[in-house]
Motif scaffolding. Structure first.
Motif, mmCIF file in Angstrom:
data_model
loop_
_atom_site.group_PDB
_atom_site.id
_atom_site.type_symbol
_atom_site.label_atom_id
_atom_site.label_comp_id
_atom_site.label_asym_id
_atom_site.label_seq_id
_atom_site.Cartn_x
_atom_site.Cartn_y
_atom_site.Cartn_z
ATOM 1 N N GLY A 1 1.555 7.553 -4.339
ATOM 2 C CA GLY A 1 1.830 8.084 -3.069
ATOM 3 C C GLY A 1 3.358 7.698 -2.394
ATOM 4 N N VAL A 2 3.158 7.274 -1.118
ATOM 5 C CA VAL A 2 4.575 6.939 -0.601
ATOM 6 C C VAL A 2 4.224 5.731 0.020
ATOM 7 C CG1 VAL A 2 5.717 9.271 -0.528
ATOM 8 C CG2 VAL A 2 4.365 8.617 1.421
ATOM 9 N N ARG A 3 5.302 5.157 0.602
ATOM 10 C CA ARG A 3 5.279 3.804 1.340
ATOM 11 C C ARG A 3 6.735 3.688 2.120
ATOM 12 N NH1 ARG A 3 7.747 -0.961 -0.624
ATOM 13 N NH2 ARG A 3 8.474 -0.961 -2.898
ATOM 14 N N ALA A 4 6.526 3.137 3.155
ATOM 15 C CA ALA A 4 8.095 3.100 3.974
ATOM 16 C C ALA A 4 9.060 2.169 3.050
ATOM 17 C CB ALA A 4 7.606 2.214 5.287
ATOM 18 N N SER A 5 10.086 2.587 3.150
ATOM 19 C CA SER A 5 11.205 1.945 2.376
ATOM 20 C C SER A 5 11.572 0.510 2.981
ATOM 21 C CB SER A 5 12.725 2.765 2.577
ATOM 22 O OG SER A 5 13.569 2.143 2.026
ATOM 23 N N PRO A 6 11.202 -0.244 2.132
ATOM 24 C CA PRO A 6 11.367 -1.967 2.790
ATOM 25 C C PRO A 6 13.027 -2.048 3.163
ATOM 26 C CG PRO A 6 10.466 -1.904 0.490
ATOM 27 C CD PRO A 6 10.833 -0.673 0.703
ATOM 28 N N ALA A 7 14.049 -1.440 2.629
ATOM 29 C CA ALA A 7 15.284 -1.523 2.967
ATOM 30 C C ALA A 7 15.474 -0.901 4.422
ATOM 31 C CB ALA A 7 16.289 -0.928 1.896
ATOM 32 N N GLU A 8 14.913 0.422 4.482
ATOM 33 C CA GLU A 8 15.095 0.969 5.959
ATOM 34 C C GLU A 8 14.187 0.112 7.066
ATOM 35 O OE1 GLU A 8 16.808 3.461 7.942
ATOM 36 O OE2 GLU A 8 16.741 4.098 5.871
ATOM 37 N N LEU A 9 13.316 -0.681 6.653
ATOM 38 C CA LEU A 9 12.466 -1.409 7.625
ATOM 39 C C LEU A 9 13.259 -2.552 8.164
ATOM 40 C CD1 LEU A 9 8.833 -1.376 6.196
ATOM 41 C CD2 LEU A 9 9.917 0.021 8.197
ATOM 42 N N GLU A 10 14.224 -2.923 7.149
ATOM 43 C CA GLU A 10 15.263 -4.100 7.482
ATOM 44 C C GLU A 10 16.648 -3.741 8.101
ATOM 45 O OE1 GLU A 10 15.583 -5.909 4.085
ATOM 46 O OE2 GLU A 10 13.337 -6.830 3.624
ATOM 47 N N SER A 11 16.549 -2.673 8.623
ATOM 48 C CA SER A 11 17.912 -1.987 9.124
ATOM 49 C C SER A 11 17.839 -2.534 10.656
ATOM 50 C CB SER A 11 17.988 -0.535 8.974
ATOM 51 O OG SER A 11 17.233 0.151 9.740
ATOM 52 N N PRO A 12 19.036 -2.737 11.266
ATOM 53 C CA PRO A 12 18.966 -3.286 12.582
ATOM 54 C C PRO A 12 18.183 -2.337 13.479
ATOM 55 C CG PRO A 12 21.140 -3.608 11.493
ATOM 56 C CD PRO A 12 20.453 -2.787 10.572
ATOM 57 N N GLU A 13 18.596 -1.045 13.554
ATOM 58 C CA GLU A 13 18.017 -0.118 14.463
ATOM 59 C C GLU A 13 16.542 -0.063 14.364
ATOM 60 O OE1 GLU A 13 19.481 3.892 14.064
ATOM 61 O OE2 GLU A 13 18.811 4.166 11.986
ATOM 62 N N VAL A 14 15.911 -0.098 13.003
ATOM 63 C CA VAL A 14 14.619 -0.142 12.842
ATOM 64 C C VAL A 14 13.959 -1.352 13.212
ATOM 65 C CG1 VAL A 14 12.554 0.082 11.224
ATOM 66 C CG2 VAL A 14 14.757 1.674 11.152
ATOM 67 N N VAL A 15 14.671 -2.461 13.025
ATOM 68 C CA VAL A 15 13.958 -3.889 13.386
ATOM 69 C C VAL A 15 14.009 -3.717 14.953
ATOM 70 C CG1 VAL A 15 14.675 -6.209 13.587
ATOM 71 C CG2 VAL A 15 14.762 -5.024 11.439
ATOM 72 N N ALA A 16 14.903 -3.294 15.662
ATOM 73 C CA ALA A 16 14.902 -3.341 17.138
ATOM 74 C C ALA A 16 13.772 -2.479 17.510
ATOM 75 C CB ALA A 16 16.297 -2.882 17.575
ATOM 76 N N GLY B 1 15.427 8.909 3.007
ATOM 77 C CA GLY B 1 15.384 7.437 2.680
ATOM 78 C C GLY B 1 14.405 6.594 3.308
ATOM 79 N N TRP B 2 13.619 7.162 4.253
ATOM 80 C CA TRP B 2 12.779 6.349 5.076
ATOM 81 C C TRP B 2 11.653 6.065 4.408
ATOM 82 C CZ3 TRP B 2 13.784 5.004 10.146
ATOM 83 C CH2 TRP B 2 14.352 5.382 10.659
ATOM 84 N N CYS B 3 11.373 6.811 3.191
ATOM 85 C CA CYS B 3 10.106 6.355 2.371
ATOM 86 C C CYS B 3 10.555 6.544 0.918
ATOM 87 C CB CYS B 3 8.827 7.354 2.741
ATOM 88 S SG CYS B 3 8.440 7.125 4.244
ATOM 89 N N THR B 4 9.748 5.687 0.237
ATOM 90 C CA THR B 4 9.894 5.750 -1.368
ATOM 91 C C THR B 4 8.651 6.118 -1.999
ATOM 92 O OG1 THR B 4 9.236 3.426 -1.401
ATOM 93 C CG2 THR B 4 11.700 3.728 -1.231
ATOM 94 N N ARG B 5 8.924 7.000 -3.026
ATOM 95 C CA ARG B 5 7.613 7.438 -3.717
ATOM 96 C C ARG B 5 7.279 6.757 -4.782
ATOM 97 N NH1 ARG B 5 6.329 12.681 -2.772
ATOM 98 N NH2 ARG B 5 8.574 13.226 -2.240
ATOM 99 N N HIS C 1 0.846 -1.164 0.025
ATOM 100 C CA HIS C 1 0.024 -0.052 0.060
ATOM 101 C C HIS C 1 0.822 1.228 -0.080
ATOM 102 C CE1 HIS C 1 -3.605 -2.161 0.597
ATOM 103 N NE2 HIS C 1 -3.261 -2.867 1.582
ATOM 104 N N SER C 2 0.307 2.267 -0.881
ATOM 105 C CA SER C 2 0.965 3.642 -0.555
ATOM 106 C C SER C 2 -0.026 4.506 -0.166
ATOM 107 C CB SER C 2 1.352 4.111 -2.122
ATOM 108 O OG SER C 2 2.484 3.320 -2.724
#
Length: 293
Positions: free
Chosen positions: A86-101, A78-82, A49-50
């Protein structure tokens, strides 16, 4: 429930504020964007979803230009992609260690909220057949609960950051009761008022440290909270006003929040969350409430 919602919000925002450089608006906008992206199955044939800036502004009752500015900043960082819709959260950012934590903390704070509601005798909604539980539903529930608090408190706390500071002060005032499950259950129904030695006031500096906000920023909000009686000063420390909490308007807000939370719990149960034994759902462990000492 007001105490537990304050603990949920304080636990999550004490980490989110550090990720988003003190910007409450940006945190809230990203949370709403992330809500429909997190947990997306790459094997699904449908795209994730966007959401458009116009939809975000309408959902949050914020000016479009303000929301658009924050969306652009989230995309630039880089938190979101367009995309075209619309926009959605960046899958790569959601997989970063700090965001996973952080997402693990968010999920487990929601589990703690449900577990403590059940411990205090709040009956859980009954649900029929449920799908297998995925922790994305718990993260979405945490976001929905926080957004519900913002929405239901829109009239009583016009400024989002004032609501955050108010809730954090209340979380600090309640920390001794929260730390003792027997006390939490004893004072759950509101019929008995806890003695003052179980409700310690808190310094402004401790609130600022717990949230990771500049002390000057918190002091400005505290001044506004004290000016209209939402918070009282006890020497150099702060206490949420019981008189203000018991006003008809405040009680109506709590009642509205509870009704929304019940609906969110029913949805969570339908998504497979073990309402009969919430503690089984922790991804890591029961998170601690931020320290105020």
């Amino acid at each position: 429930m007001t105490r537990l919602l304050a603990e949920l919000q304080t636990t999550i925002l004490s980490q989110a504020i550090r990720l988003f450089e003190d910007d409450i608006d940006r945190i809230t906008i990203f949370a709403l964007i992330m809500r429909d992206t997190y947990g997306f199955d790459p094997a699904d044939q449908r795209p994730p979803h966007s959401i458009s800036a116009h939809s975000l502004a309408m959902s949050l009752s914020r000016p479009y230009e303000t929301v658009r500015r924050h969306v652009n900043a989230l995309v630039d960082a880089g938190w979101c992609t367009r995309g075209p819709d619309g926009v959605r959260a960046s899958p790569a950012e959601l997989e970063s260690p700090e965001v996973v934590a952080f997402l693990t903390l968010m999920h487990d704070a929601a589990v703690r909220f449900v577990a403590d509601l059940a411990h205090c005798g709040v009956p859980m909604p009954e649900v029929g057949a449920a799908r297998p539980y995925h922790h994305a539903a718990g993260v979405q529930a945490a976001i929905d609960m926080m957004l519900a608090v913002i929405d239901s408190n829109r009239r009583t706390h016009g400024d989002w950051l004032e609501l955050v500071v108010f809730s954090t002060i209340y979380c600090a005032n309640s920390r001794l009761i929260s730390a003792d499950r027997g006390l939490a259950r004893r004072y759950a129904d509101g019929r008995a008022t806890p003695p003052s030695d179980l409700c310690p006031p808190v310094r402004t500096s401790a609130v600022a440290r717990a949230l990771g906000l500049p002390e000057a920023t918190v002091r400005r909000r505290v001044a506004s909270l004290c000016a209209d009686g939402r918070v009282e000063r006890l020497g150099k420390k702060l206490m949420v006003s019981e008189t203000w909490l018991n006003r008809p308007e405040s009680v109506a807000t709590s009642t509205q929040s509870f009704a929304i939370v019940r609906l969110l719990l029913a949805r969570l149960g339908a998504n497979g969350f073990p309402l009969e034994d919430p503690s089984r759902a922790y991804l890591a462990s029961r998170p601690a409430i931020p320290a105020f000492d």
